[in-house]
Design a protein around this motif. Structure first.
Motif, PDB file in Angstrom:
ATOM      1  N   VAL A  33      44.050  34.913  -4.701  1.00 53.28           N
ATOM      2  CA  VAL A  33      45.411  34.717  -5.176  1.00 53.28           C
ATOM      3  C   VAL A  33      46.305  34.417  -3.978  1.00 53.28           C
ATOM      4  CG1 VAL A  33      47.406  35.865  -6.213  1.00 53.28           C
ATOM      5  CG2 VAL A  33      45.148  36.178  -7.214  1.00 53.28           C
ATOM      6  N   ILE A  34      47.159  33.413  -4.121  1.00 53.26           N
ATOM      7  CA  ILE A  34      48.175  33.118  -3.109  1.00 53.26           C
ATOM      8  C   ILE A  34      49.462  33.763  -3.608  1.00 53.26           C
ATOM      9  CG2 ILE A  34      49.488  31.307  -1.936  1.00 53.26           C
ATOM     10  CD1 ILE A  34      47.106  29.384  -2.907  1.00 53.26           C
ATOM     11  N   ARG A  35      50.074  34.603  -2.771  1.00 51.49           N
ATOM     12  CA  ARG A  35      51.323  35.251  -3.171  1.00 51.49           C
ATOM     13  C   ARG A  35      52.435  34.798  -2.238  1.00 51.49           C
ATOM     14  NH1 ARG A  35      49.871  40.013  -6.224  1.00 51.49           N
ATOM     15  NH2 ARG A  35      47.641  40.388  -5.996  1.00 51.49           N
ATOM     16  N   LEU A  37      56.682  35.734  -1.345  1.00 48.79           N
ATOM     17  CA  LEU A  37      57.678  36.785  -1.572  1.00 48.79           C
ATOM     18  C   LEU A  37      58.858  36.273  -2.395  1.00 48.79           C
ATOM     19  CD1 LEU A  37      57.761  38.327   2.011  1.00 48.79           C
ATOM     20  CD2 LEU A  37      56.663  39.274  -0.030  1.00 48.79           C
ATOM     21  N   GLU A  39      61.791  37.295  -2.469  1.00 43.89           N
ATOM     22  CA  GLU A  39      63.056  37.321  -1.728  1.00 43.89           C
ATOM     23  C   GLU A  39      63.276  36.031  -0.950  1.00 43.89           C
ATOM     24  OE1 GLU A  39      60.564  39.739  -2.168  1.00 43.89           O
ATOM     25  OE2 GLU A  39      60.790  40.627  -0.191  1.00 43.89           O
ATOM     26  N   LEU A  40      62.204  35.274  -0.704  1.00 42.78           N
ATOM     27  CA  LEU A  40      62.356  34.044   0.090  1.00 42.78           C
ATOM     28  C   LEU A  40      63.084  32.966  -0.707  1.00 42.78           C
ATOM     29  CD1 LEU A  40      58.961  33.414   1.892  1.00 42.78           C
ATOM     30  CD2 LEU A  40      60.976  34.658   2.674  1.00 42.78           C
ATOM     31  N   ASP A  41      63.739  32.046   0.026  1.00 44.11           N
ATOM     32  CA  ASP A  41      64.318  30.876  -0.625  1.00 44.11           C
ATOM     33  C   ASP A  41      63.195  30.075  -1.277  1.00 44.11           C
ATOM     34  OD1 ASP A  41      66.900  31.446   0.081  1.00 44.11           O
ATOM     35  OD2 ASP A  41      66.837  30.289   1.936  1.00 44.11           O
ATOM     36  N   LEU A  42      63.536  29.459  -2.421  1.00 45.84           N
ATOM     37  CA  LEU A  42      62.546  28.705  -3.205  1.00 45.84           C
ATOM     38  C   LEU A  42      61.785  27.697  -2.350  1.00 45.84           C
ATOM     39  CD1 LEU A  42      61.230  27.775  -5.817  1.00 45.84           C
ATOM     40  CD2 LEU A  42      63.307  26.496  -6.349  1.00 45.84           C
ATOM     41  N   GLU A  43      62.511  26.933  -1.498  1.00 47.81           N
ATOM     42  CA  GLU A  43      61.817  25.879  -0.736  1.00 47.81           C
ATOM     43  C   GLU A  43      60.816  26.467   0.261  1.00 47.81           C
ATOM     44  OE1 GLU A  43      65.033  26.610  -0.430  1.00 47.81           O
ATOM     45  OE2 GLU A  43      65.717  26.390   1.646  1.00 47.81           O
ATOM     46  N   LEU A  44      61.087  27.694   0.753  1.00 48.82           N
ATOM     47  CA  LEU A  44      60.152  28.337   1.688  1.00 48.82           C
ATOM     48  C   LEU A  44      58.928  28.871   0.937  1.00 48.82           C
ATOM     49  CD1 LEU A  44      62.654  30.155   4.072  1.00 48.82           C
ATOM     50  CD2 LEU A  44      61.507  27.962   4.388  1.00 48.82           C
ATOM     51  N   LEU A  46      57.712  27.401  -1.726  1.00 47.42           N
ATOM     52  CA  LEU A  46      56.927  26.191  -2.002  1.00 47.42           C
ATOM     53  C   LEU A  46      56.165  25.767  -0.742  1.00 47.42           C
ATOM     54  CD1 LEU A  46      59.557  24.268  -4.149  1.00 47.42           C
ATOM     55  CD2 LEU A  46      57.400  25.223  -4.974  1.00 47.42           C
ATOM     56  N   LEU A  47      56.809  25.933   0.414  1.00 56.15           N
ATOM     57  CA  LEU A  47      56.157  25.586   1.686  1.00 56.15           C
ATOM     58  C   LEU A  47      54.956  26.496   1.941  1.00 56.15           C
ATOM     59  CD1 LEU A  47      56.098  23.999   4.346  1.00 56.15           C
ATOM     60  CD2 LEU A  47      57.842  25.547   5.245  1.00 56.15           C
ATOM     61  N   GLU A  48      55.109  27.779   1.682  1.00 58.17           N
ATOM     62  CA  GLU A  48      53.985  28.716   1.882  1.00 58.17           C
ATOM     63  C   GLU A  48      52.823  28.363   0.955  1.00 58.17           C
ATOM     64  OE1 GLU A  48      55.065  32.824   1.761  1.00 58.17           O
ATOM     65  OE2 GLU A  48      55.967  32.691   3.755  1.00 58.17           O
ATOM     66  N   ALA A  52      49.049  27.116   2.030  1.00 63.63           N
ATOM     67  CA  ALA A  52      47.855  27.861   1.607  1.00 63.63           C
ATOM     68  C   ALA A  52      46.882  26.959   0.844  1.00 63.63           C
ATOM     69  CB  ALA A  52      48.269  29.059   0.746  1.00 63.63           C
TER      70      ALA A  52
ATOM     71  N   LEU B  91      60.190  20.863  -1.000  1.00 64.22           N
ATOM     72  CA  LEU B  91      59.113  21.082  -0.024  1.00 64.22           C
ATOM     73  C   LEU B  91      59.324  20.190   1.206  1.00 64.22           C
ATOM     74  CD1 LEU B  91      56.259  22.237   0.754  1.00 64.22           C
ATOM     75  CD2 LEU B  91      55.341  20.151  -0.275  1.00 64.22           C
ATOM     76  N   TRP B 183      48.126  35.708   1.425  1.00 58.41           N
ATOM     77  CA  TRP B 183      47.265  35.405   0.290  1.00 58.41           C
ATOM     78  C   TRP B 183      45.918  35.997   0.582  1.00 58.41           C
ATOM     79  CZ3 TRP B 183      43.598  31.243   1.309  1.00 58.41           C
ATOM     80  CH2 TRP B 183      43.788  30.642   2.550  1.00 58.41           C
TER      81      TRP B 183
END
Lengths: 189, 189
Positions: A33-35, A37, A39-44, A46-48, A52, B91, B183
């Motif tokens: 599973v990729i998780r 957070l 609390e992060l901004d949406l674009e960050l 999406l970047l994470e 992954a 992104l 992840w």
């Protein structure tokens, strides 16, 4: 054929890699599973997720990426984020030059359990059995991603034949598919 | 402050670049539309959009990217593709280390015309006037993207103050924001 299944999501994005071919018992190669957070901004987030999925593509080198086709009207609250997560996963696949296959949840349930309305527990049970796993994959998102990959291993070739027939009929001719974007920009004044 | 406005879409994605600050007349720097072919596979369309937005970010180096926040329940047919396009644009911004600001259509309409329910023609008229353009930007997606950028130039700083206050209050502390994805992956057997 090696398939990377992706059950898209921002808080939890399930993934599963399966080797197999139609009519044979598939083998699970990896699951997780990729998780990101909340609390992060949406674009960050999406970047994470993109980072992954790109890492998984490099590690497992699947032939196809199978992504769950989400219908936003079914889950209004999270549909938007789920669609964005699916889009970013599909983008990562395109950047790695891997084709993307989309399967609906009911297609996946029908393929793995014979019942398009199976519940999460039934899907997990059948995934565990079909892949001969020592224990059930957790959480449900991880099991769903494996189910998606198994679904594509079993059903993908039939879809591909339909698609090839459509391409032969002139829809989405491959020659056109790799051209650069046609976008127009003009100076405003 | 330079803002790149993005009116997300796969068939037509409007973009507009505006320079300005609150209380002053903004200047339009560029405007246009990114188009991708409907015959292409979805992942290739997302790839073309991502490539084009990345090129715009390199060319115009905006301080902020303003993206229209789409509510999928309002346009069931195309909401999914629009959300995916918005996700891919966000992104690209994150990859270029630019923050993303989200504005709803009614916020944008209210900012540019004083009426949150203004129609497309009114928005285009006001964008043309506010930016002092010789002719109206076309199509409507391009005008919408400029309106979005103007909206952010005028309203962004107030939003940013609220956000800074929230961060100071402990929400989304910047130190956490650049960590690698957490992840978990386990071998299936």
């Amino acid at each position: 054929m090696r398939v990377l299944g992706i059950d898209p999501g921002l808080t939890r994005c399930g993934w599963g890699v399966v080797d197999g071919r139609p009519g044979a018992r598939p083998t699970a190669i990896g699951v997780g599973v990729i998780r990101t957070l909340p609390e992060l901004d949406l674009e960050l987030r999406l970047l994470e997720l993109h980072t992954a999925v790109t890492a998984l593509l490099r590690e497992h080198r699947p032939d196809v990426v199978a992504v769950e086709r989400v219908f936003t009207q079914n889950n209004k609250g999270t549909g938007h984020a789920t669609a964005q997560a699916a889009g970013v996963a599909a983008l990562a696949a395109a950047q790695a030059d891997r084709p993307v296959a989309w399967h609906t949840p009911s297609e996946v349930k029908a393929a793995i359990s014979g019942n398009g309305r199976a519940d999460k527990e039934q899907v997990t049970l059948m995934v565990t059995r079909v892949l001969g796993l020592a224990e059930a994959p957790k959480p449900a998102d991880a099991a769903d991603a494996l189910a998606l990959a198994v679904c594509h291993v079993w059903r993908g070739p039939a879809q591909q034949r339909l698609r090839s027939a459509a391409i032969a009929g002139g829809i989405g001719a491959p020659v056109v598919q790799r051209t650069l974007p046609r976008w127009q920009g003009v100076a405003a004044r």
